[in-house]
Design a protein around this motif. Structure first.
Motif, short mmCIF file in Angstrom:
data_model
loop_
_atom_site.label_atom_id
_atom_site.label_comp_id
_atom_site.label_asym_id
_atom_site.label_seq_id
_atom_site.Cartn_x
_atom_site.Cartn_y
_atom_site.Cartn_z
N ALA A 50 0.83 -1.21 0.00
CA ALA A 50 0.00 0.00 0.00
C ALA A 50 0.87 1.26 0.00
N GLU A 51 1.94 1.25 0.79
CA GLU A 51 2.83 2.42 0.82
C GLU A 51 3.55 2.60 -0.51
N ALA A 52 3.97 1.49 -1.12
CA ALA A 52 4.64 1.58 -2.42
C ALA A 52 3.69 2.12 -3.48
N LEU A 53 2.44 1.68 -3.45
CA LEU A 53 1.45 2.19 -4.40
C LEU A 53 1.20 3.67 -4.18
N LYS A 54 1.12 4.09 -2.92
CA LYS A 54 0.91 5.50 -2.61
C LYS A 54 2.06 6.35 -3.14
N LYS A 55 3.30 5.86 -3.00
CA LYS A 55 4.45 6.61 -3.51
C LYS A 55 4.45 6.68 -5.03
N ARG A 56 4.06 5.58 -5.70
CA ARG A 56 4.00 5.60 -7.16
C ARG A 56 2.95 6.58 -7.66
N VAL A 57 1.79 6.61 -6.99
CA VAL A 57 0.73 7.54 -7.38
C VAL A 57 1.19 8.97 -7.16
N GLU A 58 1.86 9.22 -6.05
CA GLU A 58 2.35 10.57 -5.76
C GLU A 58 3.38 11.02 -6.79
N GLN A 59 4.30 10.12 -7.18
CA GLN A 59 5.29 10.47 -8.19
C GLN A 59 4.63 10.74 -9.54
N LYS A 60 3.61 9.96 -9.87
CA LYS A 60 2.90 10.16 -11.13
C LYS A 60 2.20 11.52 -11.14
N GLN A 61 1.58 11.89 -9.99
CA GLN A 61 0.91 13.19 -9.89
C GLN A 61 1.92 14.32 -10.02
N ARG A 62 3.07 14.17 -9.36
CA ARG A 62 4.08 15.23 -9.42
C ARG A 62 4.68 15.37 -10.81
N SER A 63 4.77 14.27 -11.55
CA SER A 63 5.33 14.36 -12.89
C SER A 63 4.40 15.13 -13.82
N LYS A 64 3.10 15.10 -13.56
CA LYS A 64 2.14 15.83 -14.38
C LYS A 64 2.05 17.30 -13.98
N LEU A 65 2.48 17.63 -12.77
CA LEU A 65 2.37 18.98 -12.27
C LEU A 65 3.40 19.88 -12.95
N ARG A 66 2.94 20.93 -13.54
CA ARG A 66 3.82 21.87 -14.23
C ARG A 66 3.53 23.26 -13.68
N PRO A 67 4.23 23.65 -12.62
CA PRO A 67 3.94 24.96 -12.04
C PRO A 67 4.34 26.09 -12.98
N LEU A 68 3.47 27.07 -13.10
CA LEU A 68 3.74 28.24 -13.92
C LEU A 68 4.30 29.34 -13.04
N GLN A 69 5.30 30.01 -13.54
CA GLN A 69 5.89 31.13 -12.83
C GLN A 69 5.59 32.40 -13.62
N PHE A 70 4.89 33.31 -13.01
CA PHE A 70 4.57 34.58 -13.66
C PHE A 70 5.48 35.66 -13.11
N GLN A 71 5.81 36.61 -13.95
CA GLN A 71 6.65 37.75 -13.56
C GLN A 71 5.77 39.00 -13.50
N VAL A 72 6.29 40.02 -12.86
CA VAL A 72 5.59 41.31 -12.80
C VAL A 72 5.41 41.82 -14.22
N ALA A 73 4.25 42.34 -14.53
CA ALA A 73 3.85 42.91 -15.83
C ALA A 73 3.44 41.85 -16.84
N ASP A 74 3.41 40.57 -16.48
CA ASP A 74 2.88 39.54 -17.39
C ASP A 74 1.37 39.70 -17.50
N LEU A 75 0.84 39.39 -18.66
CA LEU A 75 -0.60 39.39 -18.85
C LEU A 75 -1.12 37.97 -18.64
N VAL A 76 -2.15 37.85 -17.81
CA VAL A 76 -2.68 36.53 -17.46
C VAL A 76 -4.21 36.54 -17.57
#
Length: 132
Positions: A50-76
């Motif tokens: 169960a712990e191994a499965l939880k870690k694999r799911v967490e790694q899969k979720q993190r690999s899909k996560l693409r945080p965006l970094q916005f700078q001052v004066a960017d249009l969003v």
């Protein structure tokens, strides 16, 4: 229902058939004792899986996560609130807005293009770049 033995009909019991006379009651507790001895090991293996499965799911979720970094004066663009979605085909994003301040941890302060400040901060997960 009879488990691990052949079923006998009531006529065989009353008439004393050879099956009834030669019936031997086996000790079912031996198998249960062995299963009880192995119970802790089975639980440990299940917990490890169960712990191994939880870690694999967490790694899969993190690999899909693409945080965006916005700078001052960017249009969003910002994700529309549910009350802004009047109809099925209403736009899902509102804007454009200009980033005024980067507060860290994905929080941003925005303003409209007519210099109207938005009073609250917004999470970067609810923003996307605006391309004109």
């Amino acid at each position: 229902m009879v488990y691990e033995s052949d079923a006998m009909i009531p006529v065989e019991i009353q008439e004393s058939s050879p099956r009834f006379q030669n019936f031997v009651v086996e000790e079912p507790n031996e198998g249960k004792k062995v299963n009880l001895d192995l119970l802790d090991e089975v639980r440990d293996q299940a917990r490890i899986k169960a712990e191994a499965l939880k870690k694999r799911v967490e790694q899969k979720q993190r690999s899909k996560l693409r945080p965006l970094q916005f700078q001052v004066a960017d249009l969003v663009m910002r994700k529309a609130h549910p009350y802004q979605l009047e109809k099925k085909l209403s736009p899902k994003w509102t804007g454009p807005f200009r980033v005024v301040e980067v507060l860290g941890n994905g929080a941003y302060r925005l303003e409209t293009l007519e210099d109207g400040a938005i009073p609250r901060t917004l999470n970067g997960a609810n923003l996307k770049f605006y391309f004109s």
